[in-house]
Design a protein around this motif. Structure first.
Motif, short mmCIF file in Angstrom:
data_model
loop_
_atom_site.label_atom_id
_atom_site.label_comp_id
_atom_site.label_asym_id
_atom_site.label_seq_id
_atom_site.Cartn_x
_atom_site.Cartn_y
_atom_site.Cartn_z
N GLY A 59 16.04 -11.46 6.50
CA GLY A 59 15.12 -12.16 5.60
C GLY A 59 13.69 -11.67 5.75
N ILE A 60 13.25 -11.43 6.99
CA ILE A 60 11.92 -10.86 7.22
C ILE A 60 11.81 -9.49 6.56
CG2 ILE A 60 10.36 -9.97 9.00
CD1 ILE A 60 11.40 -12.19 10.85
N ALA A 61 12.87 -8.69 6.69
CA ALA A 61 12.88 -7.36 6.06
C ALA A 61 12.79 -7.46 4.55
CB ALA A 61 14.14 -6.61 6.46
N ALA A 62 13.40 -8.49 3.96
CA ALA A 62 13.32 -8.68 2.50
C ALA A 62 11.88 -8.89 2.06
CB ALA A 62 14.19 -9.87 2.08
N ASP A 63 11.14 -9.73 2.83
CA ASP A 63 9.73 -9.97 2.48
C ASP A 63 8.88 -8.71 2.66
OD1 ASP A 63 10.17 -12.64 1.85
OD2 ASP A 63 9.79 -13.33 3.89
N ARG A 64 9.21 -7.90 3.65
CA ARG A 64 8.39 -6.74 3.98
C ARG A 64 8.74 -5.49 3.17
NH1 ARG A 64 7.17 -5.50 10.18
NH2 ARG A 64 6.17 -7.52 9.82
N TYR A 65 10.03 -5.21 3.02
CA TYR A 65 10.45 -3.95 2.40
C TYR A 65 11.08 -4.10 1.02
CZ TYR A 65 9.92 -2.46 7.25
OH TYR A 65 9.44 -2.21 8.51
N GLY A 66 11.38 -5.33 0.63
CA GLY A 66 12.01 -5.56 -0.66
C GLY A 66 13.52 -5.63 -0.53
N PRO A 67 14.17 -6.53 -1.31
CA PRO A 67 15.61 -6.73 -1.16
C PRO A 67 16.46 -5.54 -1.61
CG PRO A 67 14.73 -8.04 -2.97
CD PRO A 67 13.56 -7.49 -2.24
N ARG A 68 15.97 -4.70 -2.51
CA ARG A 68 16.78 -3.58 -2.98
C ARG A 68 17.16 -2.67 -1.82
NH1 ARG A 68 16.35 1.71 -3.80
NH2 ARG A 68 17.64 2.67 -5.43
N ARG A 69 16.18 -2.27 -1.03
CA ARG A 69 16.42 -1.33 0.06
C ARG A 69 17.30 -1.95 1.15
NH1 ARG A 69 11.27 1.23 3.02
NH2 ARG A 69 10.84 1.72 0.83
N VAL A 94 27.65 0.75 -3.66
CA VAL A 94 26.41 1.41 -3.20
C VAL A 94 25.91 2.41 -4.24
CG1 VAL A 94 25.51 3.08 -1.52
CG2 VAL A 94 26.79 1.07 -0.74
N ILE A 95 26.82 3.16 -4.84
CA ILE A 95 26.42 4.14 -5.86
C ILE A 95 25.78 3.43 -7.05
CG2 ILE A 95 27.28 5.88 -7.48
CD1 ILE A 95 29.52 6.46 -5.43
N GLY A 96 26.40 2.35 -7.51
CA GLY A 96 25.83 1.60 -8.62
C GLY A 96 24.48 0.99 -8.29
N TRP A 97 24.34 0.46 -7.09
CA TRP A 97 23.07 -0.17 -6.69
C TRP A 97 21.96 0.87 -6.55
CZ3 TRP A 97 21.33 -4.80 -7.11
CH2 TRP A 97 20.24 -5.25 -6.37
N GLN A 98 22.29 2.04 -6.07
CA GLN A 98 21.31 3.11 -5.95
C GLN A 98 20.75 3.48 -7.32
OE1 GLN A 98 20.04 4.50 -3.29
NE2 GLN A 98 18.89 6.16 -4.26
N LEU A 99 21.58 3.42 -8.33
CA LEU A 99 21.17 3.78 -9.69
C LEU A 99 20.45 2.64 -10.41
CD1 LEU A 99 24.40 5.64 -10.86
CD2 LEU A 99 22.22 6.69 -10.19
N LEU A 100 20.86 1.39 -10.18
CA LEU A 100 20.40 0.28 -11.02
C LEU A 100 19.55 -0.76 -10.30
CD1 LEU A 100 23.76 -0.38 -12.93
CD2 LEU A 100 21.79 0.91 -13.76
N GLY A 101 19.66 -0.86 -8.98
CA GLY A 101 19.00 -1.93 -8.25
C GLY A 101 17.49 -1.86 -8.28
N ARG A 102 16.84 -3.01 -8.45
CA ARG A 102 15.38 -3.12 -8.40
C ARG A 102 15.03 -4.41 -7.67
NH1 ARG A 102 16.46 1.09 -10.04
NH2 ARG A 102 15.66 2.29 -11.81
N SER A 103 13.98 -4.37 -6.83
CA SER A 103 13.58 -5.55 -6.07
C SER A 103 12.94 -6.62 -6.94
CB SER A 103 12.62 -5.17 -4.95
OG SER A 103 13.29 -4.54 -3.89
#
Length: 422
Positions: free
Chosen positions: A64-74, A176-185
């Motif tokens: 959760g801390i990483a989500a706030d700092r780096y964004g949920p996509r990554r 993972v392939i689909g998320w790499q192409l489409l995911g956004r935070s």
């Protein structure tokens, strides 16, 4: 356009949730085979079930801390890569120790998922639709649990239990392939998605005076949500870890029949997720009080789930036990969106990931306790009755905590009902 893209993010989270529980439930489905193959006892199998949650709980808060700092996509990208890897590596285990290590690492990789999913929904979806969005995204977990029985059972019977873990790990790498192409935070222009904060958010700290993370973590309301999530988790992980074994060990079903019967509660859970989100957002629309809407749905549904699971342990037939367990899971999952929606409605956006991960960590301490405690109860008594009753009692206490310590704010003066509930 961005509104539609936000719902596409929800759809991607739905698929990820299905994969996560397909991976996670696989061990429960093939547990009787592993028990024999690796020469494990009921108590040692309970420890293996709990090992997942040792790793899972450890990474909930940090994720959760990483989500706030780096964004949920990554964070979600890396999480899926590693949990799929360790799911596949389960096939390579040959001893209690090796299986224990793999399950801990597998749990660590899955730990950040829900807090990051909640952060993503908070970034993309308006307050008035957040409970439904959470329900849709997380209902994928019940779908994964439902299909785990038939899919993993069929693969294990046809090719052996090891092959089943390799096959289902592949589904994660496809995502993972689909998320790499489409995911956004988050949207590039958040103003196109955000709606005015006319609901009772955040009651813990006034706008413009954000507190420290520690101050939020010590709030009685946050701790109450955490304990209620523990009650939710205890009932859920008791079911997830031991219900398939209960059907084979106490009800004497074959692996094939068990894999079919065990899907019934999961399908009920899928329905419950969607009903709970709709009910929560409807109460919000009627009252204009977001915290109250989430609270009332959580208290009623968690209480109903507690009663049903306690009775299920004393059912006189396998079908009545499955029906009661299915009803319990229906109500349990009707409450599931409310823990996360309360956090979105009570906590400033910049702290949502960390507080969500903190509460999720509490919930998954139950994942450590429930499988191990159940294993020892079954080994000592030879039956499951007391384990069912204990699961119901813990969930009941969680419902009481929410009723007492989470206090919604009154509607704001001078704000029309339709504007508050927009």
């Amino acid at each position: 356009m961005q509104g539609r893209y936000g719902w596409m993010m929800v759809a991607m989270l739905f698929i990820a949730g299905a994969v996560s529980f397909l991976d996670r439930a696989a061990l429960s489905v093939v547990a009787p085979l592993i028990l024999r193959d690796l020469d494990l006892t009921a108590s040692s199998l309970g420890v293996i079930f709990s090992a997942f949650f040792i790793g899972y709980s450890a990474l909930c808060f940090l994720g959760g801390i990483a989500a706030d700092r780096y964004g949920p996509r990554r964070v979600l990208l890396y999480a899926m890569v590693f949990w799929s890897l360790f799911c596949g590596l389960t096939a390579a285990t040959t001893t209690f120790a090796s299986l224990l290590v793999v399950r801990v690492l597998f749990g660590m990789a899955e730990g950040p998922f829900l807090s990051n999913a909640n952060k993503l929904i908070g970034n993309w979806i308006p307050v008035s639709r957040q409970a439904m969005a959470i329900s849709i995204a997380q209902s994928g977990t019940t779908l994964g649990g439902a299909i785990a029985g038939p899919i993993v059972g069929a693969l294990a019977l046809a090719y052996g239990w090891r092959v089943s873990f390799v096959v289902i790990a592949g589904a994660g790498f496809v995502w993972v392939i689909g998320w790499q192409l489409l995911g956004r935070s988050a949207p590039t222009d958040s103003s196109k998605v955000a709606e005015p904060e006319t609901h009772d958010r955040p009651p813990i700290a006034e706008e413009g005076t954000p507190g420290t993370l520690v101050s939020y973590l010590r709030e009685p309301a946050v701790l109450a949500i955490g304990f209620a999530f523990f009650g939710f988790g205890y009932l859920l992980y008791f079911f997830l870890s031991w219900f398939p074994s209960y059907l084979t060990m106490e009800r004497h079903l074959s692996i094939k029949d068990m894999s079919v019967v065990s899907t019934i509660p999961w399908l009920m859970g899928f329905i419950g997720y969607l009903l709970g989100g709709a009910a929560s957002d409807y109460v919000l629309k009627v009252t204009g009080r977001a915290v109250y809407a989430r609270k009332i749905v959580l208290v009623v549904c968690l209480l109903a789930a507690a009663v049903c699971v306690a009775i299920a342990g004393y059912a006189d037939s396998v079908w009545s036990a499955a029906a009661l367990m299915g009803t319990s899971i229906l109500f349990l999952y009707m409450s599931a969106n409310s823990y996360w929606a309360l956090i979105l409605n009570m906590i400033p956006k910049e702290k949502v990931g960390a507080v969500g991960g903190y509460v999720h960590m509490f919930g998954n301490f139950a994942g450590i306790a429930a499988p191990t405690v159940t294993g020892y109860i079954v080994q000592k008594t030879g039956v499951f009755n007391s384990a069912f009753a204990l699961a119901g009692g813990v969930a009941l206490l969680g419902s009481v905590c929410i009723a007492v310590f989470v206090q919604g704010q009154p509607p704001r003066e001078g704000v029309p009902m339709q504007e508050r509930a927009a």
